[in-house]
Every structure is written in C-alpha cells, then in structure tokens.
Design a protein around this motif. Structure first.
Motif, PDB file in Angstrom:
ATOM      1  N   LEU A 102       0.879  -1.158   0.109  1.00 54.48           N
ATOM      2  CA  LEU A 102      -0.028  -0.059  -0.090  1.00 54.48           C
ATOM      3  C   LEU A 102       0.839   1.160   0.185  1.00 54.48           C
ATOM      4  O   LEU A 102       0.551   2.448  -0.512  1.00 54.48           O
ATOM      5  N   LEU A 103       2.192   1.100   0.501  1.00 57.08           N
ATOM      6  CA  LEU A 103       2.966   2.419   0.717  1.00 57.08           C
ATOM      7  C   LEU A 103       3.928   2.494  -0.403  1.00 57.08           C
ATOM      8  O   LEU A 103       4.680   3.266  -0.801  1.00 57.08           O
ATOM      9  N   GLY A 104       3.872   1.434  -1.704  1.00 56.61           N
ATOM     10  CA  GLY A 104       4.311   1.460  -3.011  1.00 56.61           C
ATOM     11  C   GLY A 104       5.785   1.169  -2.800  1.00 56.61           C
ATOM     12  O   GLY A 104       6.571   1.686  -3.586  1.00 56.61           O
ATOM     13  N   TRP A 105       5.944   0.182  -1.960  1.00 54.23           N
ATOM     14  CA  TRP A 105       7.651  -0.176  -1.779  1.00 54.23           C
ATOM     15  C   TRP A 105       7.715  -1.028  -3.280  1.00 54.23           C
ATOM     16  O   TRP A 105       6.875  -1.612  -3.847  1.00 54.23           O
ATOM     17  N   LYS A 106       9.201  -1.053  -3.533  1.00 50.03           N
ATOM     18  CA  LYS A 106       9.605  -1.875  -4.847  1.00 50.03           C
ATOM     19  C   LYS A 106       9.520  -3.232  -4.709  1.00 50.03           C
ATOM     20  O   LYS A 106       9.649  -3.901  -3.218  1.00 50.03           O
ATOM     21  N   LYS A 107       9.075  -4.170  -5.554  1.00 48.71           N
ATOM     22  CA  LYS A 107       8.905  -5.364  -5.507  1.00 48.71           C
ATOM     23  C   LYS A 107      10.068  -6.220  -4.785  1.00 48.71           C
ATOM     24  O   LYS A 107       9.836  -7.008  -3.970  1.00 48.71           O
ATOM     25  N   ASP A 108      11.517  -5.810  -5.243  1.00 52.53           N
ATOM     26  CA  ASP A 108      12.382  -6.750  -4.791  1.00 52.53           C
ATOM     27  C   ASP A 108      12.805  -6.405  -3.466  1.00 52.53           C
ATOM     28  O   ASP A 108      13.028  -7.259  -2.487  1.00 52.53           O
ATOM     29  N   VAL A 109      12.634  -4.931  -2.960  1.00 53.41           N
ATOM     30  CA  VAL A 109      12.782  -4.762  -1.431  1.00 53.41           C
ATOM     31  C   VAL A 109      11.672  -5.153  -0.777  1.00 53.41           C
ATOM     32  O   VAL A 109      12.133  -5.998   0.447  1.00 53.41           O
ATOM     33  N   LEU A 110      10.496  -5.573  -1.230  1.00 60.34           N
ATOM     34  CA  LEU A 110       9.324  -6.106  -0.469  1.00 60.34           C
ATOM     35  C   LEU A 110       9.756  -7.569  -0.351  1.00 60.34           C
ATOM     36  O   LEU A 110       9.505  -8.051   0.909  1.00 60.34           O
ATOM     37  N   SER A 111      10.135  -7.996  -1.227  1.00 57.23           N
ATOM     38  CA  SER A 111      10.234  -9.631  -1.128  1.00 57.23           C
ATOM     39  C   SER A 111      11.394 -10.068  -0.397  1.00 57.23           C
ATOM     40  O   SER A 111      11.175 -10.839   0.584  1.00 57.23           O
ATOM     41  N   LYS A 112      12.352  -9.155  -0.131  1.00 61.34           N
ATOM     42  CA  LYS A 112      13.542  -9.265   0.522  1.00 61.34           C
ATOM     43  C   LYS A 112      12.932  -9.192   2.146  1.00 61.34           C
ATOM     44  O   LYS A 112      13.328 -10.098   3.094  1.00 61.34           O
ATOM     45  N   ARG A 113      12.321  -8.313   2.425  1.00 56.57           N
ATOM     46  CA  ARG A 113      11.841  -7.775   3.786  1.00 56.57           C
ATOM     47  C   ARG A 113      10.797  -9.218   4.016  1.00 56.57           C
ATOM     48  O   ARG A 113      10.924  -9.426   5.409  1.00 56.57           O
ATOM     49  N   VAL A 114       9.980  -9.427   3.284  1.00 61.84           N
ATOM     50  CA  VAL A 114       8.968 -10.563   3.684  1.00 61.84           C
ATOM     51  C   VAL A 114       9.949 -11.884   4.081  1.00 61.84           C
ATOM     52  O   VAL A 114       9.584 -12.531   5.040  1.00 61.84           O
ATOM     53  N   THR A 115      10.920 -12.176   3.367  1.00 64.03           N
ATOM     54  CA  THR A 115      11.895 -13.400   3.665  1.00 64.03           C
ATOM     55  C   THR A 115      12.252 -13.019   4.759  1.00 64.03           C
ATOM     56  O   THR A 115      12.356 -14.042   5.718  1.00 64.03           O
ATOM     57  N   ALA A 116      12.895 -11.943   5.029  1.00 63.28           N
ATOM     58  CA  ALA A 116      13.624 -11.832   6.506  1.00 63.28           C
ATOM     59  C   ALA A 116      12.688 -12.201   7.648  1.00 63.28           C
ATOM     60  O   ALA A 116      12.876 -12.837   8.838  1.00 63.28           O
ATOM     61  N   LEU A 117      11.610 -11.469   7.614  1.00 56.77           N
ATOM     62  CA  LEU A 117      10.525 -11.628   8.556  1.00 56.77           C
ATOM     63  C   LEU A 117      10.090 -13.154   8.753  1.00 56.77           C
ATOM     64  O   LEU A 117       9.860 -13.279   9.830  1.00 56.77           O
ATOM     65  N   MET A 118       9.895 -13.701   7.699  1.00 53.91           N
ATOM     66  CA  MET A 118       9.468 -15.136   7.871  1.00 53.91           C
ATOM     67  C   MET A 118      10.515 -16.035   8.596  1.00 53.91           C
ATOM     68  O   MET A 118      10.327 -16.678   9.434  1.00 53.91           O
ATOM     69  N   GLU A 119      11.825 -15.807   8.413  1.00 56.80           N
ATOM     70  CA  GLU A 119      12.886 -16.272   8.898  1.00 56.80           C
ATOM     71  C   GLU A 119      12.801 -16.121  10.389  1.00 56.80           C
ATOM     72  O   GLU A 119      12.889 -16.921  10.985  1.00 56.80           O
ATOM     73  N   LYS A 120      12.659 -14.833  10.766  1.00 54.15           N
ATOM     74  CA  LYS A 120      12.534 -14.382  12.153  1.00 54.15           C
ATOM     75  C   LYS A 120      11.545 -15.026  13.096  1.00 54.15           C
ATOM     76  O   LYS A 120      11.548 -15.240  14.023  1.00 54.15           O
ATOM     77  N   LEU A 121      10.491 -15.262  12.390  1.00 56.35           N
ATOM     78  CA  LEU A 121       9.234 -15.699  12.932  1.00 56.35           C
ATOM     79  C   LEU A 121       9.017 -17.305  12.795  1.00 56.35           C
ATOM     80  O   LEU A 121       7.960 -17.661  13.043  1.00 56.35           O
ATOM     81  N   GLN A 122      10.081 -17.938  12.462  1.00 55.99           N
ATOM     82  CA  GLN A 122      10.236 -19.257  12.398  1.00 55.99           C
ATOM     83  C   GLN A 122       9.301 -19.789  11.306  1.00 55.99           C
ATOM     84  O   GLN A 122       8.629 -20.914  11.478  1.00 55.99           O
ATOM     85  N   LEU A 123       8.975 -19.249  10.207  1.00 56.99           N
ATOM     86  CA  LEU A 123       7.962 -19.785   9.111  1.00 56.99           C
ATOM     87  C   LEU A 123       8.955 -19.845   8.009  1.00 56.99           C
ATOM     88  O   LEU A 123       9.491 -18.853   7.112  1.00 56.99           O
TER      89      LEU A 123
END
Lengths: 268, 523
Positions: A102-123
């Motif tokens: 919704l904030l208009g992040w670029k796709k690759d930045v968003l994708s990296k961010r999601v990956t990092a968060l999923m790892e931190k949350l044991q997913l």
C-alpha cells in the motif's frame, strides 16, 4: 510518544472509556490489563482511529492523530488482531506484504523484507511463501499476523489480545519468540490482554482498567507489591505466588520463603 | 420414436427461425442482466453501508419479484409500448432482487476480523471493497447472477407476447396450435440455454481467487457480447410492420399461406392477442391478424382486408348438439334454428363491442337483440330438461349462449343450465362428446382444422366455400361423433388481416393483394 488526554467513548448509554489520560514513552511496552468489557480494546482502537472518541484528544509525537488521514495514520502503526484477520485470498507473502505494498514499496525490496521476517518468525519461506492462510496452524497464522504488522517497520505496534486465541503450549512458544524479536527493540508497543501472567511477562508498565477507568498505572512490581486498592489485589490474587516467584532473582531465598509463607497463609 | 423424429425434422425445417429466436433470447437475457448488474451491484454495496436503506431497497425489489410476469408486462406496455423495451425492463426488474440481495449478503458475510484488518492495515474503504470484500463475496454474488440468469431465460419466453421475439414464439405458437413439436422446439432450447448458461457461470463462480481478477474483467465483456446477439437477427424489412399471434404465425391458413399464396413480404413480430389491437391503434403496428367479428375492430376503428384469394377458411358459427338430446326433445332443434342466418358479421361485431368495450351484460345484450328482432318471449318456466349449454371462454360465445338460453326458456318447457367458460376448443368438444354438456356454438373452420385435423390438400380444396366446409364437418361429426350441426347463424368469424382505417384509405389498400402489391412497390 503517545499522549492521551481526557478520552471518553460511549456506545449508546454505555460508557466504554471514561475520561482516560496517560502518556506512553517511545520504546516502551505498555499492557492494558483488565476483565472483558473494561474498555481496554476500545481504548486501543481509538489510537489508530478504528474508533473515534466522543471527546478528548490523542497525539502521537505531538501531532493530533485527527490531523492525518486515517489510512495514512494506520499504515504507520502495526496492528495485530486476536483472530489474526489474515486475508484468506492472499498468500502468506502477500499477507505479510500488504502495508509495504500500500505504501508503494518496490517489489524486490518487499520480497527481501518478507523473507527476512518469515525467517525471524520461524516460518520457513520456501515452504510457506506461496501457501494460503487456511493451510497454516493457529500459531503459524499468528506469526504471520505479527510479521504483517511489522512489515513496514512502524514505530508503534498495537496488539489486541494477540495470543488469546492460541492453546497454552502454542501461546507460550509464540510469546517467547515474540519477546526475543530484535525487531521490537525500539518500538512503542501497546498490548491488550486479560491474561495477568502475559502482562507481567511482557510489560514495562501495566495499566489495570475497570469500567472504562485506569485503576492503577505502574510497573509490574508496583502492582504486585504496592497495589492501589482492593480491586488490584483481588485481580492479581489467583496468580500471586507465580507472579512473585517470577519477579525474584535466582538465589534470593529469604524473599522466596516470604512469598511461600504468604501463599500458605492464604491457603489456610 | 416417431415423435422424436418428427421433432428433429421440425427443428431442421425451422432451423433459421430457431437460430434467430435463440439469439434473440440470449440477447434479451443478457441485456437485462447487464443492466441489472450495473444497477444491482452498486445498490447491493450501498445497502451494506446504509442499513436503513437495506430494508427499503430489498423490500421494493422483493415486491417487484412477486408481481406475476404477465401482469408486469401488462403494466409496462402503457409506459414503454411493445417490443424489446418492456421485455428488457421486466427481465431487468426480475433480475434485480437476486443480484442486490446476494451482493449485500456476500459482503456482509465476509469475516469481520478480515474487514477490520483491511482497515487497520491502512486500506481506504474503496481499496477494502475492491481488494477484499468484493473478491471474498464473489462466489455469493455470482450465485445471485446465476439465479438471475436462469430466471431471465425462463421469463424471457414471455417476450413473445409483446413482440420482443425469443423462444417463446415457438412455445406459445405450439400451445395455441396444439402442436407438441413446436412447443418442444422452443422449450427444449430454452431449457438447454438455462442449463448451459448456469453451467458456464458456475465455472466462473468456482474460479480460485487468482482467476477472479480475470473473471471480473471478462464478465462485463461477455455480458456485452451476448447482449449484442439481440440486434443481429433484425433484418432489413418493409416499411410496414405486422404483428401476428403465435398461433397465426404457425398456421397454413395464416402467415405461411400469406407468404405462399399472396407473396406477402412484410416485417413481422409475434405478439399476444391481448395487446395487439392496442398496439395497432397506437401506430406501433400497421397490420395485425385478428378475427373478423372482434369487437375491438369497432373500438379501435380498424378495417379488415378482403381475402381475395380465399386462403382463410370460413369460420361460420352454428350450434353443435348431441343427437340423443335432439331425439329426446324434438322441440329443441326448431327453436335453436330460429337464430339461423340472423346475425351477420357487422351485427356480431357490434354485439361483441357492446359486451367487451361498453361492458354491457351478455344477458342484457342478448335480450335487447332478441327484442329488436321480435323474437323475445318471456320464460315459460317449464319443468322438462334440463338442457346443458356450454361455451368457450370468450365474449362472443357468452352472448350466443345467452341468446340460446333465452330462446329455449321462452319457446319450450325445457329448463336450461349454462356452463360457460369451458376454456378452449378441446375442453368444450370433449365435454360435448362425453355428454357433460348438450350443445355449444362451434365454428366450421375450427372443427375442420382443430378437431377433425383435415389433411392439407382437402383444406385447400374446401377453402373459400363456406357451404362445402359446413357440409363436410356436418357429415363427419354426424358419422364419427353422433353430433349434429344445426343451421349456421350467419356470421363468419374467420381470420382476417386488419389495418387502421385511416392508413388503409391513405394507401388505397382494400384487399390482401393490394397490401402485397403495395409492399412490392415499396421495395
């Protein structure tokens, strides 16, 4: 810093929040504790304008929240719901990425961010990235809910009974991982719960609410050892022994004995 | 098996018409569906936001749904005339309720936690509607659209009553002609159409959330494409427009004969008898098929065109009576024959006009008529009998039955029981044959074609001569059914083409040949 001044909210003839004022400092974790119907969730939802107060004012970092468009305000505040509120038609990756998208992040930045968060949350990302919420257990769904709230790295996080729908074992494991998240270090967190132990485990400060008013506002030790009246004492009674034991440092045997004696006296 | 083969034969023979009607039907269904979606979807969304309006909107749409379809068309004709406009309007109104209700229920049914999360994540209400609510409500909304489609295919058959085309043309033509193949040729494609469209929409409904974006884009496109089907079959036609009843369209002594015998080429729509006269009066039509003694001829200032090539068989009316009754009451036959030759076409038209348009009581009308002829006698209140008089369910028959009842009561000691309103030809004839009634007035042409099912070449041979048809049916009724035809009453209620008096005079058209020639010049 969040400043709440003389907030009142009524639903029809029922006053849910009754002229409450308080201040929450940056980086602080505050727990709204109370029985159902005490106004804690109503108070929480007024901070990101899911509800509008009848009177009073809320400021974040000095600016009244009514000066911003609600959607802009909410994109800067993380929100975790009791029943997760994941979008069933979005994949896990899309669910976590809603706010950045919704904030208009670029796709690759968003994708990296999601990956990092999923790892931190044991997913494990490779396993769950493209899955739909229905394929996940309750505990995993709430991990996604937490990741979603943190995705755009908001300075403030609101949590409405975030562990309330989980079974006791899952709850303690999700809570443990949550507590250890480095993401939370600098965040201002407001968490609503009716679970005394959870409040004591997570809070820097606890606001104990009843009938729309704050009965006592203080550190866990303040509530436990310097209760402001019978209501507070009664509210903590059930779990007093566990709570006192929890507050003690290892090896402080005289204090532990004192606590145990208190416990025994109450039993007899 | 024979049935199936002849049905297949019929459909092959009529494949051009069948295709045209199917296209029209699909077109009508989808134009109205498109409008219903365009209006129903936003309304459905609106009432999820405004709970007070919900009750009102759903209430009104629900009431519209309960209006019988024929009645709804009836209400719409004064407002929108005949043709596609009232048909589309009616179908649109029927499609509205399922679409509005399912849209609002679909959106209301979305998990409140998900809705709250959408707002809490910072979606605007519009973003939440488009990205979350509509997508999650999609299967429910589609179910509503499916319901509306199936309703429209079904109700769409009624479009044939008001000159809007569609598969109803075959269905109602077949019912009027007692032609099962014709009914099935309309009903089977209509049923298949409903099943097929429902199936195709169910495929869209079941698409996963991925496919929904595409489906949401394709659906309006498909609606528009199918809607345009309606426009395709409208060919280039003559300047004049004819409206024929479904029955007339399918008869040898109707549209088919007009084409083959007169070479009449006129743009034709199918329309119900009930609205046809009004439509020609209001200049929506220029030529209609009707009955030559219809009271509405007078009411709407129409004239009948002379059937100069004699393709319409004569429909002379005469009482048909059971032989055993005539033997039992020998005084009956002379009394019934008092009326023979007494009512010509214009008198019958006038009597019909008085009953149908001036709303006079048939009894009163019958009495006035008999008094004017000096035939009226007060009832003798005898104790013999009774004689049971039947009639079909239209005004002319009510009047004739009233006259006969008065004559029998005045001239004999017989009592009379009237059983009026026995529906159509088949019901009346079966009742007479089985002895449930003793007599009713019948028409020679009806007996020839609808009861005796005379072969085509015989009809051609007899056509044009009232006497020979009368002789033929009297002979066969007597031999095969033990029923007697008494003397004809005089008038000939045959099929006729009708035009407005003013237009016929202006174009100098008196006969059907004149009309055919005018249309040929016109081209």
């Amino acid at each position: 810093m969040i400043t709440v001044t003389n907030i009142t909210k009524r639903f029809g003839r029922h006053t849910a929040v009754d002229n409450i004022s308080f201040t929450i400092n940056e980086g602080e974790t505050v727990v709204f504790l109370g029985a159902s119907g005490c106004g804690k969730t109503t108070m929480l939802k007024m901070i990101n304008r899911l509800l509008e107060p009848d009177s009073g004012e809320i400021r974040i970092d000095g600016t009244p929240i009514t000066q911003r468009r609600p959607e802009d305000l909410r994109r800067g505040i993380g929100y975790v719901l009791q029943n997760y509120g994941l979008f069933p038609h979005y994949t896990i990756e899309e669910n976590i990425g809603i706010v950045p998208q919704l904030l208009g992040w670029k796709k690759d930045v968003l994708s990296k961010r999601v990956t990092a968060l999923m790892e931190k949350l044991q997913l494990p990302p490779e396993q769950y990235r493209s899955a739909y919420p229905a394929a996940l257990s309750g505990g995993q769904q709430q991990r996604v809910g937490i990741a979603r709230a943190l995705a755009a790295d908001p300075p403030v996080l609101l949590m409405d009974e975030p562990f309330g729908a989980l079974d006791p074992i899952t709850r303690s494991s999700v809570r443990k991982d949550f507590r250890e998240l480095d993401e939370l270090r600098a965040k201002t967190i407001i968490l609503v719960t009716h679970d005394v132990q959870e409040a004591f485990e997570l809070a820097d400060r606890i606001f104990l609410l009843d009938k729309g008013r704050i009965i006592q506002e203080g550190t866990p030790d303040d509530l436990l050892f310097r209760p402001a009246g019978d209501y507070v004492r009664l509210f903590l009674q059930e779990q007093r022994f566990q709570l006192e034991a929890m507050r003690l440092k290892a090896g402080d045997y005289p204090a532990l004995n004192r606590a145990f004696d208190n416990f025994k006296n109450r039993q007899s | 098996m024979e049935q199936n083969e002849s049905l297949w034969h019929f459909m092959q023979q009529q494949s051009g018409k069948l295709l045209q009607q199917t296209m029209q039907h699909v077109g009508l269904t989808f134009i109205s569906l498109l409008i219903a979606v365009l209006i129903g979807l936003p309304l459905g969304i609106y009432i999820t936001r405004n709970k007070k309006a919900a009750g009102i909107v759903l209430g009104i749409a629900g009431i519209l749904q309960t209006i019988p379809s024929i009645a709804l068309l009836g209400f719409l004709i004064p407002l929108l005339g005949i043709g596609p406009k009232p048909a589309i309007m009616a179908l649109f109104l029927y499609a509205l309720l399922p679409i509005i209700r399912n849209t609002s229920e679909g959106i209301n049914g979305v998990d409140p936690g998900v809705k709250e999360a959408a707002l809490a994540m910072g979606m605007t209400t519009t973003q939440r509607l488009v990205k979350v609510e509509l997508v999650l409500a999609f299967p429910v909304i589609m179910a509503g659209i499916r319901t509306a489609t199936v309703i429209n295919v079904g109700v769409g058959t009624l479009a044939a009553y008001i000159a809007a085309g569609g598969l109803g043309e075959f269905i109602f033509g077949g019912i009027a002609l007692n032609n099962t193949n014709m009914i099935l040729a309309g009903a089977i494609p209509a049923a298949l159409l409903a099943i097929l469209l429902d199936f195709l929409l169910s495929l869209i409904q079941r698409t996963g959330s991925r496919g929904r974006k595409m489906a949401l884009g394709l659906l309006p496109l498909a609606l528009v494409v199918f809607s345009s089907f309606y426009l395709l079959p409208i060919g280039f036609g003559s300047r004049l427009l004819a409206g024929f009843t479904p029955e007339f369209m399918g008869r040898k002594d109707g549209d088919i004969g007009l084409r083959s015998e007169y070479g009449l080429k006129i743009r034709t729509v199918v329309i119900s008898d009930a609205v046809m006269y009004k439509a020609i009066y209001e200049h929506k039509l220029d030529v209609i098929s009707g009955y030559s003694t219809d009271g509405r001829l007078k009411a709407y200032d129409l004239i009948t065109l002379d059937d100069d090539k004699k393709i319409f068989p004569p429909y002379y009316a005469a009482p048909v009576v059971r032989n055993d009754v005539l033997t039992k009451y020998p005084e009956l036959s002379p009394v019934l024959n008092l009326l023979a030759g007494k009512i010509n076409d214009s008198i019958m038209t006038l009597l019909n006009y008085r009953v149908e348009y001036l709303n006079q009581d048939p009894e009163q009308c019958a009495r006035d008529f008999l008094v004017s002829l000096g035939l009226y006698r007060p009832p003798r209140n005898g104790a013999k009998g009774p004689v049971r008089l039947g009639s079909k369910i239209f005004p002319e028959q009510y009047i004739l039955t009233a006259i006969y009842a008065m004559l029998v009561r005045g001239y004999t000691d017989l009592q009379v029981e009237s059983k009026t309103g026995l529906g159509g030809t088949k019901i009346c004839f079966d009742a007479l044959k089985d002895g449930q009634i003793d007599m009713y007035p019948e028409y020679t042409g009806t007996a020839l074609l609808a009861i005796l099912h005379a072969p085509a070449d015989l009809v051609d041979h007899l056509a044009g001569s009232g006497d020979s048809v009368y002789a033929y049916v009297r002979d066969r009724f007597s031999r095969e059914y033990n029923l007697s035809w008494l003397d004809p009453i005089g008038f000939n209620n045959a099929y006729a083409l009708m035009m407005r008096r003013s237009q016929a005079r202006q174009l100098d058209i008196l006969t059907i040949s004149d009309l055919a020639n005018y249309l040929k010049r016109d081209r």
